[in-house]
Design a protein around this motif. Structure first.
Motif, short mmCIF file in Angstrom:
data_model
loop_
_atom_site.label_atom_id
_atom_site.label_comp_id
_atom_site.label_asym_id
_atom_site.label_seq_id
_atom_site.Cartn_x
_atom_site.Cartn_y
_atom_site.Cartn_z
N ASN A 59 25.60 51.79 -16.60
CA ASN A 59 24.95 53.16 -15.85
C ASN A 59 23.91 52.52 -14.80
O ASN A 59 23.29 51.69 -15.13
CB ASN A 59 24.55 54.00 -16.93
N ASP B 106 26.21 58.12 -14.15
CA ASP B 106 27.44 57.36 -14.51
C ASP B 106 28.46 57.88 -13.31
O ASP B 106 28.67 59.11 -13.19
CB ASP B 106 27.97 57.92 -15.80
N SER C 268 30.52 51.73 -9.24
CA SER C 268 29.12 52.09 -9.47
C SER C 268 28.17 51.18 -8.66
O SER C 268 27.11 51.67 -8.39
CB SER C 268 28.84 51.64 -10.94
#
Length: 199
Positions: free
Chosen positions: A99, A129, A135
């Motif tokens: 995260n 998230d 990410s």
């Protein structure tokens, strides 16, 4: 569909399913003439955002016992990583490994990815998230937006809200293009760092 699945599994709340109309922020030029295949959307549609919550002093301790790490604020950020010496056996708001963690009160804009399988985050931190996106791509996007977020936070006690983050407008390229951009940016940053070390 991904958010509906997470909601049914109890991993996100109903408020994360709500949609709001797209609004552009100050970087209007960034969103003009977007490449074919790229999609303009609000960050809210491609992430799940978790706001941290402080724990009372009797629910955490300062040495490594059974429990999960407790990340309290910007002082836990060191370059692109996180370090903490606090732990709790009663976590309430969890961030998971990978995260993106963002400092949102006091010191604004510290960013790193969580190295812990799970950790409790305090109110000075929000966890992101990314859904169906790289990410690392979202992390680079947020790093680019830090000056704008710091501008929004100008007050006696600096702070940004969930809405400030969720309302950011992002251009989403196809996934393969996200990986290509991340790879290129990583090489550029490594090159810059090598120059700084040699000076």
């Amino acid at each position: 569909a991904e958010k509906q699945k997470l909601f049914k599994e109890g991993k996100i709340k109903k408020k994360d399913l709500e949609e709001i109309q797209p609004t552009l922020d100050e970087d209007n030029a960034y969103y003009q003439n977007q490449p074919i295949g790229w999609t303009q959307t609000q960050l809210k549609t491609v992430i799940v955002l978790t706001s941290g919550r402080d724990l009372p002093s009797d629910k955490y301790y300062d040495d490594c016992k059974p429990g999960v790490p407790y990340i309290t604020g910007a002082n836990n950020f060191s370059k692109d990583t996180i370090n903490t010496n606090r732990y709790t056996c009663e976590p309430e708001t969890l961030a998971y490994k990978g995260n993106i963690l963002l400092s949102v009160k006091g010191t604004i804009g510290k960013i790193a990815q969580s190295p812990y399988e799970k950790a409790h985050i305090a109110r000075q931190i929000m966890a992101i998230d990314s859904l169906l996106m790289s990410s690392s791509f979202v992390k680079y996007f947020l790093e680019w937006k830090v000056p704008y977020l710091q501008f929004l936070a100008r007050s006696m006690i600096p702070g940004i809200s969930r809405t400030d983050i969720l309302n950011l407008t992002i251009l989403c390229p196809p996934l393969n293009e996200q990986y290509r951009i991340v790879g290129l940016l990583t090489l550029i940053y490594q090159y810059i760092e090598s120059i700084e070390l040699s000076v």
